[in-house]
Enzyme design. Structure first.
Site, PDB file in Angstrom:
ATOM      1  N   GLY A  11      82.764  90.492  -2.349  1.00  0.00           N
ATOM      2  CA  GLY A  11      84.106  91.000  -2.104  1.00  0.00           C
ATOM      3  C   GLY A  11      84.901  90.995  -3.390  1.00  0.00           C
ATOM      4  N   CYS A  12      86.188  90.819  -3.268  1.00  0.00           N
ATOM      5  CA  CYS A  12      87.074  90.835  -4.433  1.00  0.00           C
ATOM      6  C   CYS A  12      86.631  89.799  -5.464  1.00  0.00           C
ATOM      7  CB  CYS A  12      88.500  90.533  -3.982  1.00  0.00           C
ATOM      8  SG  CYS A  12      89.666  90.452  -5.352  1.00  0.00           S
ATOM      9  N   PHE A  13      86.421  90.241  -6.684  1.00  0.00           N
ATOM     10  CA  PHE A  13      85.930  89.317  -7.705  1.00  0.00           C
ATOM     11  C   PHE A  13      86.943  88.249  -8.076  1.00  0.00           C
ATOM     12  CE2 PHE A  13      86.296  93.234 -10.704  1.00  0.00           C
ATOM     13  CZ  PHE A  13      87.690  93.187 -10.726  1.00  0.00           C
ATOM     14  N   TRP A  14      88.227  88.464  -7.799  1.00  0.00           N
ATOM     15  CA  TRP A  14      89.217  87.421  -8.068  1.00  0.00           C
ATOM     16  C   TRP A  14      88.833  86.123  -7.369  1.00  0.00           C
ATOM     17  CZ3 TRP A  14      94.316  90.308  -6.517  1.00  0.00           C
ATOM     18  CH2 TRP A  14      94.626  91.278  -7.473  1.00  0.00           C
TER      19      TRP A  14
END
Length: 178
Positions: A11-14
């Site tokens: 998902g979101c790499f953050w």
């Protein structure tokens, strides 16, 4: 032994940097894009769905201090491994969960880890994470790097609001998931 790299998409790499960052043996964690056809894609291009890339993190680690198997244990605890269509709020191919292996040894360890999770009974649905050969990894723009440090309030609001934090609490009560 020399340093190695591992590439995980979840998902979101953050949300995939913090759990690995600053652990013993972890040299660096870079947010970026992999698995697509276009060299050096931008965030906007990846989000458009036209490049074939997936948001991922590349982790440089010392396997003598922090073995690949231990990286996988952390990885599983950051995602919904039963959702192939994206992760939490983020939907679509650029957010799909993937373990990108760099060599045959990583592939074998990843497959064994996936099998162990499936057989554990922790999840009622099948484990949908794919295990694929790594291709070129392109670091994301600088504002995406170490996002949780640069924008802690927004990062935490996103982690909570996306449903990721609640999912981790529900399925991995023994692990906070950062």
């Amino acid at each position: 032994m020399a340093e190695e790299t591992a590439i995980f998409a979840g998902g979101c790499f953050w949300c995939m940097v913090h759990p690995f960052d600053e652990l013993p043996g972890i040299k660096k964690v870079v947010s970026g894009y992999t698995g697509g056809a276009k060299p050096n894609p931008t965030y906007e291009e990846v989000c458009s769905g036209t490049t074939g890339h997936t948001e991922a993190v590349e982790i440089t680690f010392d396997p003598e201090i922090f073995p690949y198997k231990k990286l996988l244990e952390i990885y599983w605890r950051q995602i919904d491994p039963t959702d192939a269509g994206g992760q939490f709020y983020d939907r679509g191919p650029s957010y799909r969960p993937v373990i990108f292996y760099k060599n045959e040894a990583q592939k074998q360890v990843a497959e064994a880890s996936k099998k162990q999770l499936q057989e554990s009974g922790r999840f009622k649905k099948p484990i949908a994470v794919t295990i694929e050969p790594a291709s070129a990894f392109y670091p994301a723009e600088s504002y995406h790097q170490d996002y949780y440090k640069k924008n802690p309030a927004h990062y935490e609001a996103y982690r909570q609001g996306s449903g990721r934090a609640a999912f981790i609490r529900e399925h991995w009560r023994d692990f906070d998931g950062k």
